[in-house]
Design a protein around this motif. Structure first.
Motif, PDB file in Angstrom:
ATOM      1  N   MET A 263      19.874  23.593 -39.501  1.00  0.00           N
ATOM      2  CA  MET A 263      19.738  23.428 -38.053  1.00  0.00           C
ATOM      3  C   MET A 263      20.778  22.428 -37.543  1.00  0.00           C
ATOM      4  N   GLU A 264      20.978  21.359 -38.287  1.00  0.00           N
ATOM      5  CA  GLU A 264      21.981  20.367 -37.902  1.00  0.00           C
ATOM      6  C   GLU A 264      23.382  20.976 -37.965  1.00  0.00           C
ATOM      7  N   PHE A 265      23.659  21.724 -39.029  1.00  0.00           N
ATOM      8  CA  PHE A 265      24.949  22.403 -39.157  1.00  0.00           C
ATOM      9  C   PHE A 265      25.166  23.350 -37.974  1.00  0.00           C
ATOM     10  N   ASN A 266      24.152  24.157 -37.659  1.00  0.00           N
ATOM     11  CA  ASN A 266      24.264  25.095 -36.539  1.00  0.00           C
ATOM     12  C   ASN A 266      24.527  24.368 -35.226  1.00  0.00           C
ATOM     13  N   ASN A 267      23.923  23.210 -35.057  1.00  0.00           N
ATOM     14  CA  ASN A 267      24.151  22.425 -33.846  1.00  0.00           C
ATOM     15  C   ASN A 267      25.620  22.011 -33.746  1.00  0.00           C
ATOM     16  N   HIS A 268      26.204  21.589 -34.853  1.00  0.00           N
ATOM     17  CA  HIS A 268      27.614  21.189 -34.847  1.00  0.00           C
ATOM     18  C   HIS A 268      28.531  22.386 -34.581  1.00  0.00           C
ATOM     19  N   VAL A 269      28.228  23.519 -35.193  1.00  0.00           N
ATOM     20  CA  VAL A 269      29.021  24.727 -34.941  1.00  0.00           C
ATOM     21  C   VAL A 269      28.914  25.108 -33.467  1.00  0.00           C
ATOM     22  N   SER A 270      27.716  24.998 -32.913  1.00  0.00           N
ATOM     23  CA  SER A 270      27.507  25.319 -31.501  1.00  0.00           C
ATOM     24  C   SER A 270      28.343  24.414 -30.597  1.00  0.00           C
ATOM     25  N   MET A 271      28.418  23.131 -30.920  1.00  0.00           N
ATOM     26  CA  MET A 271      29.217  22.206 -30.109  1.00  0.00           C
ATOM     27  C   MET A 271      30.698  22.582 -30.133  1.00  0.00           C
ATOM     28  N   VAL A 272      31.193  22.997 -31.295  1.00  0.00           N
ATOM     29  CA  VAL A 272      32.590  23.424 -31.387  1.00  0.00           C
ATOM     30  C   VAL A 272      32.801  24.691 -30.566  1.00  0.00           C
ATOM     31  N   CYS A 273      31.878  25.644 -30.667  1.00  0.00           N
ATOM     32  CA  CYS A 273      32.015  26.900 -29.922  1.00  0.00           C
ATOM     33  C   CYS A 273      31.971  26.658 -28.416  1.00  0.00           C
ATOM     34  N   ILE A 274      31.156  25.712 -27.963  1.00  0.00           N
ATOM     35  CA  ILE A 274      31.116  25.370 -26.539  1.00  0.00           C
ATOM     36  C   ILE A 274      32.461  24.800 -26.108  1.00  0.00           C
ATOM     37  N   CYS A 275      33.043  23.952 -26.935  1.00  0.00           N
ATOM     38  CA  CYS A 275      34.368  23.397 -26.654  1.00  0.00           C
ATOM     39  C   CYS A 275      35.398  24.519 -26.539  1.00  0.00           C
ATOM     40  N   LEU A 276      35.313  25.499 -27.417  1.00  0.00           N
ATOM     41  CA  LEU A 276      36.240  26.629 -27.375  1.00  0.00           C
ATOM     42  C   LEU A 276      36.057  27.444 -26.096  1.00  0.00           C
ATOM     43  N   GLU A 277      34.811  27.655 -25.683  1.00  0.00           N
ATOM     44  CA  GLU A 277      34.553  28.384 -24.438  1.00  0.00           C
ATOM     45  C   GLU A 277      35.116  27.625 -23.239  1.00  0.00           C
ATOM     46  N   HIS A 278      35.006  26.306 -23.251  1.00  0.00           N
ATOM     47  CA  HIS A 278      35.582  25.494 -22.174  1.00  0.00           C
ATOM     48  C   HIS A 278      37.103  25.628 -22.155  1.00  0.00           C
ATOM     49  N   THR A 279      37.708  25.685 -23.332  1.00  0.00           N
ATOM     50  CA  THR A 279      39.160  25.858 -23.422  1.00  0.00           C
ATOM     51  C   THR A 279      39.582  27.182 -22.804  1.00  0.00           C
ATOM     52  N   ILE A 280      38.853  28.238 -23.110  1.00  0.00           N
ATOM     53  CA  ILE A 280      39.162  29.551 -22.542  1.00  0.00           C
ATOM     54  C   ILE A 280      38.994  29.510 -21.024  1.00  0.00           C
ATOM     55  N   GLY A 281      37.942  28.859 -20.548  1.00  0.00           N
ATOM     56  CA  GLY A 281      37.740  28.709 -19.108  1.00  0.00           C
ATOM     57  C   GLY A 281      38.877  27.942 -18.453  1.00  0.00           C
ATOM     58  N   PHE A 282      39.346  26.885 -19.107  1.00  0.00           N
ATOM     59  CA  PHE A 282      40.476  26.114 -18.585  1.00  0.00           C
ATOM     60  C   PHE A 282      41.719  26.994 -18.486  1.00  0.00           C
TER      61      PHE A 282
END
Length: 97
Positions: free
Chosen positions: A67-86
């Motif tokens: 669950m902790e690992f998934n949370n970290h992966v999720s944070m990276v994926c959110i950062c990537l989505e923000h990059t695409i939005g930018f």
């Protein structure tokens, strides 16, 4: 370091990420773009590879460490989505993608 090393275009907005992924050069020939020890961050829709890091799926996702690992992966994926939005905001030609 988080770098964009490949992209794919021409898919409709309803195309799922894993289908679009199949058409990328990175998926077809990752050795050409990546060195040993490098990997791709992905969400759970992507198939697991030794060079693709994706979150655990059920039932494994329910353990504490996973669950902790998934949370970290999720944070990276959110950062990537923000990059695409930018990028879409910065380069108007990308808005419809």
């Amino acid at each position: 370091n988080l770098c964009i090393i490949d992209f794919s275009y021409g898919h409709t907005g309803s195309t799922c990420d894993s289908s679009a992924w199949e058409g990328t050069q990175l998926k077809q020939d990752h050795e050409r773009y990546m060195e040993d020890g490098e990997f791709v961050w992905a969400d759970s829709a992507y198939p697991l590879q030794t060079w693709v890091i994706a979150p655990y799926k059920a039932p494994e996702k329910l353990s504490g460490q996973n669950m902790e690992f998934n949370n970290h992966v999720s944070m990276v994926c959110i950062c990537l989505e923000h990059t695409i939005g930018f990028l879409r905001g910065r380069f108007q030609a990308l808005k419809g993608l």
